[in-house]
Design a protein around this motif. Structure first.
Motif, PDB file in Angstrom:
ATOM      1  N   LEU A  14      -7.352   6.112   2.472  1.00 43.84           N
ATOM      2  CA  LEU A  14      -7.373   4.653   2.361  1.00 43.84           C
ATOM      3  C   LEU A  14      -7.388   4.195   0.908  1.00 43.84           C
ATOM      4  CD1 LEU A  14      -9.865   4.002   5.258  1.00 43.84           C
ATOM      5  CD2 LEU A  14      -7.465   3.351   5.229  1.00 43.84           C
ATOM      6  N   LEU A  15      -7.801   5.075  -0.001  1.00 43.09           N
ATOM      7  CA  LEU A  15      -7.767   4.714  -1.416  1.00 43.09           C
ATOM      8  C   LEU A  15      -6.352   4.363  -1.857  1.00 43.09           C
ATOM      9  CD1 LEU A  15      -9.522   4.462  -3.944  1.00 43.09           C
ATOM     10  CD2 LEU A  15      -9.100   6.879  -4.408  1.00 43.09           C
ATOM     11  N   MET A  16      -5.361   5.058  -1.290  1.00 42.26           N
ATOM     12  CA  MET A  16      -3.970   4.732  -1.618  1.00 42.26           C
ATOM     13  C   MET A  16      -3.595   3.338  -1.111  1.00 42.26           C
ATOM     14  SD  MET A  16      -2.906   7.400  -3.249  1.00 42.26           S
ATOM     15  CE  MET A  16      -1.109   7.267  -3.232  1.00 42.26           C
ATOM     16  N   VAL A  17      -4.125   2.969   0.042  1.00 40.21           N
ATOM     17  CA  VAL A  17      -3.882   1.623   0.572  1.00 40.21           C
ATOM     18  C   VAL A  17      -4.491   0.576  -0.348  1.00 40.21           C
ATOM     19  CG1 VAL A  17      -4.292   0.070   2.524  1.00 40.21           C
ATOM     20  CG2 VAL A  17      -3.811   2.496   2.937  1.00 40.21           C
ATOM     21  N   TYR A  18      -5.744   0.813  -0.777  1.00 46.17           N
ATOM     22  CA  TYR A  18      -6.420  -0.157  -1.638  1.00 46.17           C
ATOM     23  C   TYR A  18      -5.787  -0.230  -3.021  1.00 46.17           C
ATOM     24  CZ  TYR A  18     -10.088  -0.146   1.925  1.00 46.17           C
ATOM     25  OH  TYR A  18     -10.775  -0.251   3.099  1.00 46.17           O
ATOM     26  N   ARG A  19      -5.233   0.872  -3.505  1.00 48.35           N
ATOM     27  CA  ARG A  19      -4.499   0.819  -4.780  1.00 48.35           C
ATOM     28  C   ARG A  19      -3.398  -0.231  -4.705  1.00 48.35           C
ATOM     29  NH1 ARG A  19      -4.471   5.202  -8.582  1.00 48.35           N
ATOM     30  NH2 ARG A  19      -5.813   6.956  -7.991  1.00 48.35           N
ATOM     31  N   ARG A  20      -2.737  -0.272  -3.556  1.00 53.59           N
ATOM     32  CA  ARG A  20      -1.607  -1.189  -3.388  1.00 53.59           C
ATOM     33  C   ARG A  20      -2.066  -2.609  -3.068  1.00 53.59           C
ATOM     34  NH1 ARG A  20       0.513   1.177   0.580  1.00 53.59           N
ATOM     35  NH2 ARG A  20      -0.161  -0.226   2.242  1.00 53.59           N
ATOM     36  N   THR A  21      -2.957  -2.746  -2.092  1.00 55.50           N
ATOM     37  CA  THR A  21      -3.327  -4.088  -1.621  1.00 55.50           C
ATOM     38  C   THR A  21      -4.239  -4.829  -2.595  1.00 55.50           C
ATOM     39  OG1 THR A  21      -5.200  -3.204  -0.357  1.00 55.50           O
ATOM     40  CG2 THR A  21      -3.074  -3.418   0.792  1.00 55.50           C
ATOM     41  N   LEU A  22      -5.100  -4.107  -3.309  1.00 57.15           N
ATOM     42  CA  LEU A  22      -6.014  -4.753  -4.255  1.00 57.15           C
ATOM     43  C   LEU A  22      -5.556  -4.595  -5.705  1.00 57.15           C
ATOM     44  CD1 LEU A  22      -9.498  -3.739  -2.750  1.00 57.15           C
ATOM     45  CD2 LEU A  22      -8.199  -5.843  -2.379  1.00 57.15           C
ATOM     46  N   GLY A  23      -4.457  -3.847  -5.920  1.00 57.67           N
ATOM     47  CA  GLY A  23      -3.945  -3.666  -7.268  1.00 57.67           C
ATOM     48  C   GLY A  23      -4.889  -2.891  -8.173  1.00 57.67           C
ATOM     49  N   LEU A  24      -5.512  -1.835  -7.658  1.00 57.62           N
ATOM     50  CA  LEU A  24      -6.481  -1.075  -8.444  1.00 57.62           C
ATOM     51  C   LEU A  24      -5.778  -0.219  -9.490  1.00 57.62           C
ATOM     52  CD1 LEU A  24      -8.907   0.229  -5.656  1.00 57.62           C
ATOM     53  CD2 LEU A  24      -8.990  -1.937  -6.910  1.00 57.62           C
ATOM     54  N   SER A  25      -6.343  -0.190 -10.689  1.00 56.43           N
ATOM     55  CA  SER A  25      -5.846   0.723 -11.712  1.00 56.43           C
ATOM     56  C   SER A  25      -6.316   2.141 -11.400  1.00 56.43           C
ATOM     57  CB  SER A  25      -6.359   0.306 -13.093  1.00 56.43           C
ATOM     58  OG  SER A  25      -7.764   0.520 -13.172  1.00 56.43           O
ATOM     59  N   GLY A 138      -6.020   9.175   7.609  1.00 52.89           N
ATOM     60  CA  GLY A 138      -4.709   9.088   6.990  1.00 52.89           C
ATOM     61  C   GLY A 138      -3.606   8.786   7.986  1.00 52.89           C
ATOM     62  N   PHE A 139      -3.633   9.454   9.137  1.00 54.38           N
ATOM     63  CA  PHE A 139      -2.609   9.187  10.146  1.00 54.38           C
ATOM     64  C   PHE A 139      -2.760   7.776  10.721  1.00 54.38           C
ATOM     65  CE2 PHE A 139      -2.111  13.842  10.159  1.00 54.38           C
ATOM     66  CZ  PHE A 139      -0.722  13.909  10.112  1.00 54.38           C
ATOM     67  N   PRO A 145      -1.903   0.023  13.557  1.00 53.72           N
ATOM     68  CA  PRO A 145      -2.088  -1.334  13.030  1.00 53.72           C
ATOM     69  C   PRO A 145      -3.473  -1.495  12.402  1.00 53.72           C
ATOM     70  CG  PRO A 145      -2.353  -1.319  15.406  1.00 53.72           C
ATOM     71  CD  PRO A 145      -1.893   0.063  15.031  1.00 53.72           C
ATOM     72  N   ALA A 146      -3.607  -2.503  11.534  1.00 54.84           N
ATOM     73  CA  ALA A 146      -4.874  -2.839  10.881  1.00 54.84           C
ATOM     74  C   ALA A 146      -5.580  -1.604  10.317  1.00 54.84           C
ATOM     75  CB  ALA A 146      -5.798  -3.572  11.850  1.00 54.84           C
ATOM     76  N   PRO A 147      -4.936  -0.861   9.417  1.00 50.33           N
ATOM     77  CA  PRO A 147      -5.505   0.410   8.942  1.00 50.33           C
ATOM     78  C   PRO A 147      -6.858   0.256   8.261  1.00 50.33           C
ATOM     79  CG  PRO A 147      -3.672  -0.274   7.546  1.00 50.33           C
ATOM     80  CD  PRO A 147      -3.663  -1.170   8.737  1.00 50.33           C
ATOM     81  N   GLN A 148      -7.103  -0.893   7.617  1.00 51.77           N
ATOM     82  CA  GLN A 148      -8.370  -1.074   6.900  1.00 51.77           C
ATOM     83  C   GLN A 148      -9.528  -1.406   7.834  1.00 51.77           C
ATOM     84  OE1 GLN A 148      -5.774  -3.567   4.746  1.00 51.77           O
ATOM     85  NE2 GLN A 148      -6.810  -3.135   2.806  1.00 51.77           N
TER      86      GLN A 148
END
Length: 388
Positions: A14-25, A138-139, A145-148
């Protein structure tokens, strides 16, 4: 222990999801993952020593319940990084307490079984939870749907099952039977030269190794896109931890044989796996590919598995009965200090690049291997001279 281990690592893909959705450096993402360690340390130290004094079961039930709250807070992280920091910190507190209490409790419940059974069972429970959590999350994050939200619901069910089962487990720590000293960080058992010379330098590489699989490899050793996408970090984590679980029985046998001959051969072998994995990670960071990242994950997982079981076995042998929880807690605290390794990589990489930073990490692992080997041999000679 399985349920809380699952909850600790469900965050990896989910860290990869948050990198994208929250714009994390890169530094923010590593810090969100690593704030878990800030909660771990007090949870480990207070939990282990408190269970020595007040019993294993009652504290285990309380903190298994708190794991549900930690996951609920993580769900709120979809709306801002503050929820992620708070959820990861609380997850760390819960994990530290449950891991230290659970390891001591499983050891005591394994009295009468084969030597080392307690360490093996605790290590396998944790490793299985660590591996299956990111794989399933991950899967779900990739295709559901609604992965977070949905990715976390599995852990809520697991924690609920654990809460039903825990009260049925027998208490092993009868307060008042064995005197317990005042709470303190360093116990008499931890002053043993074997603990200081072998366990202390090796311990940070236990979780430092697999944390590179969770954070560094997905972000810097894998080509962008791909059919698995967000699921691949979970696959990498599962591959590393499955390798770690697979080598633990063999690693303990090797450790027992090495101790009979004197020295710390199994610990050195585990550190060799970490060094080889770091070197493979440097290659994968220079030439990203799914194969290179998977090979690095496998090697780092083998190093993790051997170092974990060696450390737990050493702790079981060294700790006095009234200090078991405290010494287990200290060992895990040292092991989780390794979560700083990926953060240090993230700080160094903008200046020297990830391949070079990982080569330095390889050198540090090799240096630790030499220190552990030399200390183990010198302590074996000292014990032999003392018997004479």
């Amino acid at each position: 222990m399985f349920a809380v281990g699952y909850g600790a690592n469900q965050f990896v893909p989910l860290l990869m999801v948050y990198r994208r959705t929250l714009g994390l450096s890169d530094a923010e993402a590593t810090a969100v993952f690593g704030v878990y360690a800030l909660g771990l340390i007090p949870g480990l130290i207070v939990g282990g020593q408190a269970s020595d004094r007040y019993g294993r079961r009652r504290l285990m039930v309380v903190f298994a319940a708190l794991s549900v709250l930690a996951t609920a807070v993580l769900i709120s992280g979809q709306w801002g990084i503050e929820g992620l920091y708070a959820g990861r910190f609380l997850t760390g507190v819960v994990s530290g307490t449950v891991f230290s209490i659970g390891t001591a409790w499983v050891k005591e419940l394994s009295e009468g079984a084969a030597p080392g059974a307690g360490a093996r069972r605790a290590a396998l429970a944790l490793t299985a939870g660590f591996a299956i959590g990111p794989l399933v999350a991950g899967f779900l994050a990739q295709w559901a749907p609604a992965p977070q939200v949905l990715s976390y619901l599995v852990h809520l069910v697991l924690a609920g099952v654990a809460l039903v089962l825990l009260p049925r487990a027998p208490e092993t720590r009868l307060t008042g039977v064995v005197p317990v000293r005042r709470m303190r960080l360093l116990t008499a058992s931890a002053a043993d030269p074997r603990f200081r010379g072998v366990v202390v330098p090796m311990a940070p590489w236990v979780f430092g190794s697999v944390t590179m699989v969770f954070t560094t490899l997905p972000a810097h050793a894998v080509p962008p896109g791909g059919v698995l996408g967000v699921a691949f970090p979970g696959v990498l984590a599962a591959v590393a931890l499955a390798a770690g679980a697979a080598v633990q029985t063999w690693g303990r046998r090797l450790h027992v044989a090495a101790k009979r001959r004197g020295g710390a051969g199994a610990a050195a072998l585990g550190l060799g796996g970490v060094a080889a994995g770091s070197l493979a990670a440097a290659f994968a960071a220079a030439r990203p590919s799914l194969l290179a990242a998977t090979v690095a994950a496998l090697l780092l997982g083998v190093g993790y598995g051997v170092c974990l079981i060696v450390g737990l076995d050493e702790v079981e042998q060294l700790a006095a009965p009234n200090e078991l929880g405290a010494v287990v807690a200290l060992y895990y605290s040292l092991a989780y200090a390794g979560l700083a390794i990926p953060y240090l990589l993230a700080l160094a990489a903008p200046h020297i690049g990830y391949p070079n930073a990982l080569l330095i990490t390889t050198g540090a692992a090799v240096l630790t291997l030499i220190v552990v080997h030399v200390n183990g041999r010198s302590q074996a000679r000292a014990r032999s001279a003392g018997r004479e």
